[in-house]
Enzyme design. Structure first.
Site, PDB file in Angstrom:
ATOM      1  N   ASP A 108     -38.948  21.177 -32.082  1.00  0.00           N
ATOM      2  CA  ASP A 108     -38.342  21.342 -30.756  1.00  0.00           C
ATOM      3  C   ASP A 108     -38.436  20.065 -29.929  1.00  0.00           C
ATOM      4  O   ASP A 108     -38.279  20.106 -28.709  1.00  0.00           O
ATOM      5  CB  ASP A 108     -38.986  22.512 -30.000  1.00  0.00           C
ATOM      6  CG  ASP A 108     -40.475  22.307 -29.748  1.00  0.00           C
ATOM      7  OD1 ASP A 108     -41.081  21.410 -30.377  1.00  0.00           O
ATOM      8  OD2 ASP A 108     -41.038  23.053 -28.921  1.00  0.00           O
ATOM      9  N   LYS A 159     -53.983  21.742 -24.574  1.00  0.00           N
ATOM     10  CA  LYS A 159     -53.744  22.432 -23.293  1.00  0.00           C
ATOM     11  C   LYS A 159     -54.995  22.520 -22.420  1.00  0.00           C
ATOM     12  O   LYS A 159     -55.519  23.604 -22.140  1.00  0.00           O
ATOM     13  CB  LYS A 159     -53.134  23.812 -23.553  1.00  0.00           C
ATOM     14  CG  LYS A 159     -51.935  23.726 -24.488  1.00  0.00           C
ATOM     15  CD  LYS A 159     -50.854  24.708 -24.268  1.00  0.00           C
ATOM     16  CE  LYS A 159     -49.572  24.338 -24.994  1.00  0.00           C
ATOM     17  NZ  LYS A 159     -49.548  24.377 -26.452  1.00  0.00           N
ATOM     18  N   ASP A 218     -40.009  17.648 -25.158  1.00  0.00           N
ATOM     19  CA  ASP A 218     -40.231  18.912 -25.861  1.00  0.00           C
ATOM     20  C   ASP A 218     -39.326  19.933 -25.177  1.00  0.00           C
ATOM     21  O   ASP A 218     -39.566  20.307 -24.027  1.00  0.00           O
ATOM     22  CB  ASP A 218     -41.707  19.303 -25.729  1.00  0.00           C
ATOM     23  CG  ASP A 218     -42.000  20.695 -26.281  1.00  0.00           C
ATOM     24  OD1 ASP A 218     -41.088  21.551 -26.288  1.00  0.00           O
ATOM     25  OD2 ASP A 218     -43.142  20.936 -26.670  1.00  0.00           O
TER      26      ASP A 218
HETATM   27  N1  GDD Z   1     -43.802  27.911 -39.330  1.00  0.00           N
HETATM   28  C1  GDD Z   1     -44.435  28.073 -38.170  1.00  0.00           C
HETATM   29  N2  GDD Z   1     -45.422  29.017 -38.070  1.00  0.00           N
HETATM   30  N3  GDD Z   1     -44.067  27.308 -37.115  1.00  0.00           N
HETATM   31  C2  GDD Z   1     -44.707  27.504 -35.950  1.00  0.00           C
HETATM   32  C3  GDD Z   1     -45.750  28.449 -35.784  1.00  0.00           C
HETATM   33  C4  GDD Z   1     -46.112  29.248 -36.918  1.00  0.00           C
HETATM   34  O1  GDD Z   1     -46.994  30.124 -36.880  1.00  0.00           O
HETATM   35  N4  GDD Z   1     -46.185  28.388 -34.494  1.00  0.00           N
HETATM   36  C5  GDD Z   1     -45.449  27.426 -33.882  1.00  0.00           C
HETATM   37  N5  GDD Z   1     -44.546  26.882 -34.758  1.00  0.00           N
HETATM   38  C6  GDD Z   1     -43.602  25.787 -34.503  1.00  0.00           C
HETATM   39  C7  GDD Z   1     -42.688  25.991 -33.303  1.00  0.00           C
HETATM   40  O2  GDD Z   1     -41.470  26.610 -33.679  1.00  0.00           O
HETATM   41  C8  GDD Z   1     -42.472  24.564 -32.793  1.00  0.00           C
HETATM   42  O3  GDD Z   1     -41.375  23.902 -33.435  1.00  0.00           O
HETATM   43  C9  GDD Z   1     -43.760  23.836 -33.201  1.00  0.00           C
HETATM   44  O4  GDD Z   1     -44.379  24.650 -34.207  1.00  0.00           O
HETATM   45  C10 GDD Z   1     -44.733  23.639 -32.018  1.00  0.00           C
HETATM   46  O5  GDD Z   1     -44.933  24.895 -31.383  1.00  0.00           O
HETATM   47  P1  GDD Z   1     -44.700  25.062 -29.816  1.00  0.00           P
HETATM   48  O6  GDD Z   1     -44.905  26.498 -29.504  1.00  0.00           O
HETATM   49  O7  GDD Z   1     -43.447  24.416 -29.401  1.00  0.00           O
HETATM   50  O8  GDD Z   1     -45.969  24.262 -29.253  1.00  0.00           O
HETATM   51  P2  GDD Z   1     -46.168  23.567 -27.829  1.00  0.00           P
HETATM   52  O9  GDD Z   1     -44.921  22.921 -27.385  1.00  0.00           O
HETATM   53  O10 GDD Z   1     -46.810  24.538 -26.897  1.00  0.00           O
HETATM   54  O11 GDD Z   1     -47.274  22.464 -28.171  1.00  0.00           O
HETATM   55  C11 GDD Z   1     -47.143  21.640 -29.300  1.00  0.00           C
HETATM   56  O12 GDD Z   1     -46.221  20.587 -29.072  1.00  0.00           O
HETATM   57  C12 GDD Z   1     -46.587  19.631 -28.038  1.00  0.00           C
HETATM   58  C13 GDD Z   1     -45.561  18.521 -28.005  1.00  0.00           C
HETATM   59  O13 GDD Z   1     -44.285  18.964 -28.114  1.00  0.00           O
HETATM   60  C14 GDD Z   1     -48.527  21.055 -29.642  1.00  0.00           C
HETATM   61  O14 GDD Z   1     -48.422  20.389 -30.866  1.00  0.00           O
HETATM   62  C15 GDD Z   1     -49.012  20.107 -28.537  1.00  0.00           C
HETATM   63  O15 GDD Z   1     -50.241  19.501 -28.932  1.00  0.00           O
HETATM   64  C16 GDD Z   1     -47.969  19.019 -28.313  1.00  0.00           C
HETATM   65  O16 GDD Z   1     -48.370  18.180 -27.232  1.00  0.00           O
HETATM   66 MG    MG Z   2     -42.928  22.867 -28.056  1.00  0.00          MG
END
Ligand code: GDD
Ligand code: MG
Length: 335
Positions: A108, A159, A218
């Site tokens: 994303d 977070k 993001d």
């Molecule tokens: N296959 C799979 N299985 N994918 C997953 C799962 C899972 O259980 N959980 C989450 N994802 C995928 C989501 O679809 C997304 O593309 C990615 O992993 C990150 O999940 P998000 O839900 O978007 O996380 P975030 O935005 O709160 O935080 C993450 O991204 C930030 C930067 O964009 C973390 O990695 C943070 O540390 C980071 O700063």
């Molecule tokens: Mg994200």
């Protein structure tokens, strides 16, 4: 180099847009988000991607039945149940037989970052894993990272509470990894790379990081998802792209400003659409107002209705003529 792209999350923060469509299949200026991520990886020499799927995998496999997209070949790794980020990386990498240095990307994130410098630092430091960083004003909704002068990660805090972030450099969701990381991920339960694997590697001094000021968003929340539309159309990233799809029918006296208007959208006479995203096949009625809001595919806004302040209207939903909505989600995911 091969890459694992994580696209299995529920996209909860983008509800109701993600009710039927996984986040990474939502459009960013007329093109699914995932295609932009794959094109970016392809432009840095990635020719083989494992899509790590969980939520609605069928939408991806039906969109790319030949197993190719944006010049990259695709493997599909579908989880029976969500394994969280590290569990997903392990499952996807193992099922595709990855046995060499590889990339991991959150699906994303829209960025044009040069992956060369990241891979180079990883190699020079003989790192086990290297995390791409980007500076942000408010780090609290991300993974926050502090490093020493060599790029060695001193702390990785996912977070943090407001005011408790160790820096304003955040995890940009792109990693270079050695296959031995996979051995550190326990099987048979959910494991988070951000909360478990990276803090443990940092503790052992084996995690490195590299910051870049390249464009980075993001797109996982309504405000950032809307922002990225304007940035792509306006050339903040890339060369700029036509915001109004050529098949859209905009009434001659309608006002459309700073908005992305998708395929076959109809905008009625006297309507005003500003700072918004209107996805394919949606319709805005006569003298209706859509300001700073998002309409999913096939949504309709009745005559003289008004939407403002980041309203999010789901696929095929109908807003009654004359309705006034402010910061509303339709349907309301909390109801
Ligand atoms: N296959 C799979 N299985 N994918 C997953 C799962 C899972 O259980 N959980 C989450 N994802 C995928 C989501 O679809 C997304 O593309 C990615 O992993 C990150 O999940 P998000 O839900 O978007 O996380 P975030 O935005 O709160 O935080 C993450 O991204 C930030 C930067 O964009 C973390 O990695 C943070 O540390 C980071 O700063
Ligand atoms: Mg994200």
């Amino acid at each position: 180099m091969r890459a694992v792209v994580l696209v299995g999350g529920f996209g909860t923060r983008l509800m109701p847009l993600t009710l039927h469509t996984p986040k990474q299949m939502l459009p960013v200026v007329h093109r699914p988000m995932i295609e932009r991520v794959l094109a970016w990886l392809g432009s840095h020499g990635v020719d083989d991607v494992v899509l790590s799927l969980g939520y609605r995998p069928d939408v991806f496999t039906e969109a790319y039945p030949e197993g190719r997209c944006a010049g990259v070949s695709l493997h599909y790794a579908v989880e029976d149940e969500p394994l969280d980020t590290a569990g997903a990386i392990r499952f996807a990498a193992r099922s595709a037989g990855i046995d060499d240095t590889f990339l991991v990307v959150n699906g994303d994130v829209i960025t044009d970052r040069d992956l060369g410098a990241l891979a180079e630092l990883h190699r020079q430091r003989s790192a086990v894993a290297t995390v791409a960083l980007t500076p942000v004003d408010d780090p609290s909704r991300y993974g926050v990272v502090s490093t020493d002068d060599d790029g060695r990660v001193l702390a990785f805090v996912e977070k943090p509470l407001p005011g408790e972030a160790p820096s304003n450099e955040i995890n940009a969701g792109t990693y270079v990894m050695e296959p031995e990381v996979l051995d550190l991920i326990p099987e048979g339960r959910r494991v988070s790379v951000e909360r478990e694997v990276f803090p443990a590697l940092a503790e052992g001094g084996r995690l490195f990081a590299h910051s870049s000021a390249a464009y980075w968003v993001d797109a996982g929340t309504p405000d950032t998802y809307l922002q990225v539309q304007h940035d792509v159309a306006g050339g903040e990233i890339g060369l700029g792209e036509p915001a109004v799809h050529p098949t859209a029918e905009v009434a001659p006296d309608a006002v459309v400003e700073h908005s992305v208007i998708g395929r076959d959208v109809r905008i009625g006479a006297g309507a005003v659409v500003m700072d918004s995203l209107v996805m394919a096949d949606a319709a805005v009625g006569r003298r209706a107002r859509v300001i700073g809001s998002i309409l999913a595919a096939g949504a309709t806004v009745g005559d003289e209705a008004s939407l403002g302040n980041l309203c999010v209207v789901g696929e095929g939903e109908k807003i009654d003529p004359g309705a006034h909505l402010d910061a509303a989600r339709v349907p309301d995911p909390d109801a």
